[in-house]
Design a protein around this motif. Structure first.
Motif, PDB file in Angstrom:
ATOM      1  N   UNK A   3      -3.715  -0.841  20.750  1.00  0.00           N
ATOM      2  CA  UNK A   3      -4.765  -1.233  21.698  1.00  0.00           C
ATOM      3  C   UNK A   3      -5.722  -2.249  21.094  1.00  0.00           C
ATOM      4  N   UNK A   4      -5.855  -2.245  19.749  1.00  0.00           N
ATOM      5  CA  UNK A   4      -6.733  -3.235  19.114  1.00  0.00           C
ATOM      6  C   UNK A   4      -6.077  -4.598  19.005  1.00  0.00           C
ATOM      7  N   UNK A   5      -4.750  -4.659  19.103  1.00  0.00           N
ATOM      8  CA  UNK A   5      -4.025  -5.930  18.972  1.00  0.00           C
ATOM      9  C   UNK A   5      -3.648  -6.538  20.328  1.00  0.00           C
ATOM     10  N   UNK A   6      -3.059  -5.719  21.173  1.00  0.00           N
ATOM     11  CA  UNK A   6      -2.545  -6.234  22.447  1.00  0.00           C
ATOM     12  C   UNK A   6      -2.764  -5.169  23.515  1.00  0.00           C
ATOM     13  N   UNK A   7      -3.791  -5.352  24.336  1.00  0.00           N
ATOM     14  CA  UNK A   7      -4.095  -4.367  25.371  1.00  0.00           C
ATOM     15  C   UNK A   7      -3.034  -4.352  26.464  1.00  0.00           C
ATOM     16  N   UNK A   8      -2.396  -5.514  26.705  1.00  0.00           N
ATOM     17  CA  UNK A   8      -1.358  -5.540  27.729  1.00  0.00           C
ATOM     18  C   UNK A   8      -0.159  -4.711  27.340  1.00  0.00           C
ATOM     19  N   UNK A   9       0.282  -4.821  26.074  1.00  0.00           N
ATOM     20  CA  UNK A   9       1.424  -4.022  25.628  1.00  0.00           C
ATOM     21  C   UNK A   9       1.041  -2.555  25.501  1.00  0.00           C
ATOM     22  N   UNK A  10      -0.226  -2.274  25.169  1.00  0.00           N
ATOM     23  CA  UNK A  10      -0.666  -0.883  25.023  1.00  0.00           C
ATOM     24  C   UNK A  10      -0.852  -0.185  26.359  1.00  0.00           C
ATOM     25  N   UNK A  11      -0.840  -0.937  27.458  1.00  0.00           N
ATOM     26  CA  UNK A  11      -1.041  -0.313  28.775  1.00  0.00           C
ATOM     27  C   UNK A  11       0.081   0.668  29.084  1.00  0.00           C
ATOM     28  N   UNK A  12       1.322   0.314  28.742  1.00  0.00           N
ATOM     29  CA  UNK A  12       2.445   1.217  29.013  1.00  0.00           C
ATOM     30  C   UNK A  12       2.311   2.511  28.230  1.00  0.00           C
ATOM     31  N   UNK A  13       1.866   2.413  26.941  1.00  0.00           N
ATOM     32  CA  UNK A  13       1.678   3.628  26.143  1.00  0.00           C
ATOM     33  C   UNK A  13       0.561   4.480  26.736  1.00  0.00           C
ATOM     34  N   UNK A  14      -0.516   3.824  27.168  1.00  0.00           N
ATOM     35  CA  UNK A  14      -1.611   4.585  27.768  1.00  0.00           C
ATOM     36  C   UNK A  14      -1.171   5.287  29.042  1.00  0.00           C
ATOM     37  N   UNK A  15      -0.365   4.616  29.875  1.00  0.00           N
ATOM     38  CA  UNK A  15       0.126   5.260  31.089  1.00  0.00           C
ATOM     39  C   UNK A  15       0.996   6.463  30.781  1.00  0.00           C
TER      40      UNK A  15
END
Length: 923
Positions: free
Chosen positions: A63-75
């Motif tokens: 999430x600190x590097x790429x919020x777009x890629x981290x969105x799937x993990x958060x979901x």
């Protein structure tokens, strides 16, 4: 110089990026170059169903590097969290359902409340195990309801069996003996069914009022059956033995007594001593007292009031103790039925009220058990507690109170009320602060009214004064909430300060209102005048605008005054427009001809035939320039000139029309006899009312604006004699001295001017002006016709290009369009060169064809494909060095012939089509 070898410094070692510890776990997501690649690798890693701990660790780093890629993990984490919450809720409500099913006694209301409360809590009732538990509870409730229904059926069956026994007691004993076996079987079957009901596993869950009903029916039915069976056996024995006693059934005893030859019981029975008669006034008094108490009980029972019915039943029993022996049997039976109904209602309402109280206790205890995010605020908590206490009062009113439940409920409400107390303290502090703000605002308004308000009033800035007062009012409205008592105390002070500050503005508004009423009266006077003066109306409107901009009024009042000001002027203009429309309503013969020609042109435009369109345009032009045709029944137009002074209506109309170029004509004076004859004809024989008068020509005469000339006298004709002092002075005779006939100074022909210099006669007659409908019709028809011709020309141009390119593709000279279709820019010789290029076999090379295409694109000034831009620039440089060589715009037909001599290519065909769209266009 030293001979030592030069030492070359070693290159610095390049930095090596260490891989991220989680890169191997996520399949290289942290080392991916782009965000899209990183997101794709994260999705592939999520497809492997990683553990929640790994998901949490990856999300924290990613999430600190790429919020777009981290969105799937958060979901995915949110989905796991929701699933856990759903599982916890499902487990909780599954335990409650299993407890209800495991209990030996199931309350139907509890089962229904479980399903309702589980749905409110968000439990997944459609998933296992809640779906199965829900079905089991529904089946259990269905079984209990079926048992209750069967109890009611058994009760009715017991009543019917008792009625059968009673009917058999009124018939001969031999009929009763014949029906004895069937009746015994029915009684046994009823007892078996009743035993099945009481032996059912769900019998303990039946409502409390049903088991006593079944037991009462059993007891009454068995008592009647045993008495009937014993009486029948005694009757059989008495029939066999004359010494046996007679049965207690009167009908059977009479029958047996008759069989023995004994007298009737009515004769043999000694008369019993009659009861002492009751006085009528005593009976009436007793029945009246009992009926009044009975009416109160029946009303309370019908309304379902448990407490009232209990009190009424007690009062009725007390009355029966005193007057029960003086009432009749019918009234006594009615009293007993009412008491039984009241007892059933009391028991049922006590149970239902306790259920309501338990639910209220649970709600009150749950107020303080809410999570922090779902805790109720002060006002919401206060309203909730008030509603719960009101519901408890209603429960107490319907049945007897329950002190144990009340103690729990009161303790829970008192504990929850601490939140309300904290909120009330906060509200009191805010109210004190808001009161201080309002008092400070009142003092500020008073200070401002004594200083700045007077300055604005002296400067005449009424809009600024109103804007400042509006800002003060907005601040008063946004000053915060105070209690009604404080507001009632501060509001008069605020109104007084506002009235002092707005006093200058109100005085100015009062004066402006009087001035506006005066302007309204002036507008009404102008509108009522015979002729509407446009200049006076314009000046009056400007005065109104100046007054409206200077002193502002209330929006609604200002709009109302403006409508009152505008209404008479609008009515005057509408009246004037109506008069003008009446004058233009009747179309002349020429207008009708123009409208018919315009309709014919529109029909031709819709047909899509260019020849018909051009013919219709010519017909419309002929109708436009046709001479005036007099209307049937109209008086012929007088050839003489119109009077010098225009009519009042004409003058009034001309004030509203734009000034047209003035055409100067010579006024031919008539003889006095002709004028007298014309006047006499107008006086003696006036024109009929139905006939339309011929239009009278209006001749403009310019005054003499030369220095020293009298402006009130008309000047001489501009083509007449000049003053003697001017350089261009001509001899007497004017134009006649120069060979020009002065008689040719009549009216000029419309748009045509003078027809010739030599031997000119009088000017041609100008065509009359078209009406508004005819003018609009011909203008719209011409616009549509021109647009249709443009569309047809574009369509024909496209077809010509298509045929030419098809001829190149098939190398068929017969498909080349004719020279007339190609247009004026291609001659017959040039077309023949194109035909010859298509007739022969392809001879031009690809390089020649490409160079011809570049020359054509330069000639047409169209863009060249990106891959050919370098070749085009090179060709343009070469053309600049060839001075005597013709330009591509002059040799484009030869370049087309060279291109047609080359083999067909689809890309070159598209480029050729873009070029010919420009070069073949008729300019």
């Amino acid at each position: 110089m030293s001979d030592a070898p030069e030492v070359t410094p070693a290159p610095a070692p390049s930095k090596t990026h260490e891989p991220h510890p989680l890169d191997a776990l996520t399949g290289g997501a942290f080392s991916a170059a782009t965000s899209g690649e990183r997101a794709a690798r994260i999705r592939e890693w999520l497809a492997t169903q990683p553990a929640p701990e790994q998901l949490q660790e990856v999300f924290k780093e990613l999430s600190a590097r790429d919020k777009g890629a981290a969105r799937a993990v958060r979901e995915r984490l949110d989905e796991i969290r929701r699933a856990k919450a759903q599982e916890a809720i499902a487990a909780e409500w599954a335990e409650k359902a299993q407890a209800l099913l495991a209990a030996p006694k199931l309350n139907i209301a509890d089962a229904l409340a479980w399903q309702r409360d589980a749905a409110k809590a968000g439990a997944p009732l459609s998933r296992e195990p809640l779906a199965t538990l829900k079905a089991q509870l529904a089946e259990r409730v269905k079984v209990i309801e079926d048992l209750q229904h069967r109890v009611q059926v058994q009760r009715e069956a017991a009543v019917l069996l008792a009625q059968r026994i009673e009917v058999l007691s009124t018939k001969p004993w031999r009929d009763a003996q014949a029906a004895l076996e069937q009746l015994r079987a029915d009684i046994a079957r009823w007892q078996t069914q009743a035993d099945e009901l009481t032996g059912d596993a769900s019998w303990a869950s039946v409502e409390a009022r049903f088991p006593p009903l079944l037991e009462t029916s059993r007891t009454q039915l068995l008592a009647v059956w045993e008495a009937f069976e014993a009486a029948l056996a005694q009757a059989v024995a008495a029939a066999e033995d004359a010494q046996a006693p007679l049965p207690p059934v009167p009908v059977w005893a009479e029958e047996l007594r008759a069989a023995r030859g004994l007298p009737s019981e009515a004769v043999a029975r000694p008369e019993r001593p009659a009861k002492p008669p009751i006085a009528p006034e005593v009976r009436e008094k007793a029945e009246q007292a009992v009926r009044s108490a009975l009416a109160v009980l029946e009303q309370a029972t019908a309304e379902g009031q448990g407490k009232a019915s209990s009190a009424a039943a007690a009062a009725l029993r007390a009355v029966l103790k005193e007057h029960g022996k003086h009432i009749g049997a019918a009234l006594e039976q009615q009293v007993h039925q009412a008491l039984v109904a009241a007892g059933e209602l009391e028991g049922w309402q006590r149970w239902s009220a306790d259920q309501v109280r338990e639910e209220l206790v649970a709600k009150a205890e749950a107020l303080l058990q809410r999570p922090e995010g779902q805790a109720l605020g002060g006002r919401k908590m206060q309203e909730t507690l008030r509603q719960l206490r009101e519901q408890w009062k209603q429960a107490d009113q319907s049945s007897a109170p329950n002190h144990a439940l009340w103690k729990r409920f009161d303790d829970a409400c008192n504990a929850a009320h601490k939140v309300v107390e904290e909120w009330l303290e906060k509200v009191r502090a805010e109210a004190a602060q808001h009161r201080a703000q309002r008092e400070a605002l009142i003092e500020e308004l008073k200070t401002w009214a004594q200083t700045q308000a007077q300055a604005l009033a002296a400067a005449g800035d009424w809009k600024g004064l109103q804007r400042a007062l509006h800002q003060f009012a907005e601040r008063w409205r946004d000053a915060g909430h105070v209690s009604e008592k404080v507001f009632a105390e501060l509001q008069p002070l605020w109104k007084q300060a506002m009235a002092e500050a707005s006093a200058p503005l109100e005085a100015a508004q009062k004066e402006s209102l009087a001035r506006r009423h005066a302007l309204i009266e002036e507008a009404q006077a102008l509108a009522a005048a015979p002729s509407l003066r446009i200049d006076a109306v314009r000046a009056l409107q400007q005065r109104w605008q100046a007054e409206a901009q200077a002193v502002p009024l209330d929006r609604k009042l200002e709009q109302k005054l403006w409508e009152s000001f505008r209404q008479p002027i609008d009515e005057a203009f509408q009246r004037k427009t109506a008069e003008r429309s009446k004058a233009e309503a009747a179309l002349s013969a020429r207008d009708r001809a123009v409208i018919e020609a315009a309709r014919a042109l529109e029909a031709a435009s819709a047909s899509g035939d260019a020849q018909q369109i051009r013919a219709a345009m010519a017909a419309l032009d002929a109708a436009l320039h046709a001479p005036a045709v007099p209307e049937p029944g109209a008086a012929p137009a007088a050839p003489a000139a119109a009077p010098a002074q225009p009519a009042p209506a004409a003058a009034e109309s001309e004030q509203n029309q734009p000034v047209a170029p003035v055409e100067y004509t010579q006024i031919a004076p008539e003889s006095e006899a002709a004028e007298a004859a014309g006047a006499a004809a107008e006086t003696v024989a006036p024109a009929p009312a139905a006939a339309k008068p011929a239009p009278r020509p209006v001749i403009a005469v310019r005054g003499d604006d030369r220095p020293g000339a009298q402006k009130n006298l008309p000047a001489t004709h501009p083509h007449g004699a000049r003053p003697a002092g001017r350089r261009d002075a001509r001899p007497e005779g004017g134009r006649a001295a120069f060979g020009r006939d002065a008689s040719r100074t009549g009216e000029r022909a419309g748009r045509g001017g003078y027809e010739g210099r030599e031997g000119r006669g009088e000017r041609a007659e100008r065509a009359p002006r078209l009406g508004d409908a005819a003018f609009r019709a011909q203008r719209e028809a011409l616009e549509r016709a021109q647009l249709a011709l443009k569309k047809l020309a574009a369509q024909a141009h496209g077809e010509v290009l298509t045929h030419l390119l098809t001829a190149w593709e098939k190398r068929d000279p017969a498909l080349v369009p004719a020279a007339q279709q190609l247009g004026v820019r291609v001659s017959a010789a040039q077309r023949n060169a194109w035909v010859q290029a298509l007739s022969a076999a392809p001879t031009a090379s690809a390089a020649d064809a490409e160079q011809s295409l570049l020359r054509l694109e330069i000639a047409a000034e169209v863009p060249t494909p990106a891959e050919q831009l370098s070749a085009r620039r090179l060709l343009q440089l070469q053309l600049l060095t060839r001075r005597n060589e013709p330009a591509p715009a002059q040799t484009w037909t030869q370049d087309v012939a060279k291109l047609l001599a080359a083999p067909y290519d689809a890309a070159q065909a598209r480029r050729l089509q873009n070029v010919l769209k420009v070069l073949l266009r008729n300019k």
